[in-house]
Design a protein around this motif. Structure first.
Motif: not given
Length: 274
Positions: A100-113
């Motif tokens: 639900x807070x995808x935009x603030x997820x750590x960059x290494x995970x957010x990029x691939x998601x």
């Protein structure tokens, strides 16, 4: 477009510049969904992209403690769901990862998601006429990215349904391959007293579309396999609800009025032509 079985259709698509572009207009896709039918879109999202989304989810979950309390709907969490859902009154056994807070997820995970969820977001916007971005909205519906793992050995999600609005059309993206990464379990539906099982029809990268108020379920994975929460084998899917935690839940009565609706529509059409 191709008919795979009664109420089960296949639509081809291209994956262009991070967007799912179907062979027929988006309006036509929605018409098919609303008839209703289950529509499998062959997105052609690269397998490498899908696998990276699974790997990112697993890596993030390994360093993130399991959530134990009630869902907050405002953060990123993962939970082993083994209960009867309070609202849907459906038994569940699966590992849920919600962002639900995808935009603030750590960059290494957010990029691939985002390489998976952003195409899903754009496609849903194109189908429904919305212009939604990711991000929590207090007191209102917002996009609710989820990666769900159904482990081998008996995971499932019981028969349930949702309000049609504001979602309109549900999306289930296959992140791995039936017959290779898992060999049992799939999403089933009922339309006009007809059972539609998609197990074996949905390949890696295929996106299942369905009218959101159709009763549906995830069939159990085979009990011939030994169950383990830690075993990465099993079915992996990405879904993108447009969810309002404060909204009105689905009615207790199962929405099986399709035949009644069709008869009403025919009667209205007949009276209009008299």
């Amino acid at each position: 477009m191709k008919e795979l079985s009664k109420y089960l259709l296949q639509v081809n698509a291209e994956f262009k510049n991070g967007e799912i572009v179907t062979e027929i207009p988006y309006e036509e896709v929605m018409r098919l969904v609303n008839e209703p039918n289950i529509v499998i879109v062959k997105t052609n999202i690269p397998e490498e992209t899908l696998q990276k989304a699974v790997d990112a989810t697993r890596a993030w979950a390994e360093k993130t403690p399991l959530a134990e309390g009630p869902d907050t709907f405002v953060n990123n969490q993962h939970k082993r769901r083994l209960h009867i859902a309070k609202i849907q009154q459906a038994p569940q056994l699966f590992h849920d990862h919600t962002f639900d807070d995808l935009t603030n997820l750590e960059e290494e995970y957010k990029r691939d998601l985002l390489t998976v969820f952003d195409p899903m977001r754009k496609f849903w916007n194109a189908l429904t006429g919305n212009q939604e971005e990711f991000g929590f909205k207090e007191g209102d519906a917002y996009l609710h990215p989820q990666v769900t793992h159904y482990p081998m050995g008996g995971s499932f999600f019981g028969r349930h349904w949702h309000p049609l609005n504001p979602q309109k059309v549900g999306q289930i993206l296959a992140l791995n391959q039936y017959g290779r990464d898992y060999h049992s379990g799939g999403t089933g539906y009922v339309i006009n007293d007809t059972i539609i099982e998609t197990e074996g029809f949905q390949d890696m990268g295929d996106l299942l579309l369905f009218r959101y108020d159709l009763p549906h379920w995830v069939s159990p994975s085979s009990f011939a396999d030994r169950f383990s929460w830690d075993d990465p084998r099993g079915r992996w899917v990405a879904i993108l609800p447009f969810y309002n935690p404060w909204g009105t839940p689905a009615e207790h009565k199962e929405p099986q009025g399709w035949k009644e609706q069709i008869q009403t529509a025919k009667k209205a059409t007949s009276e209009a032509t008299v």
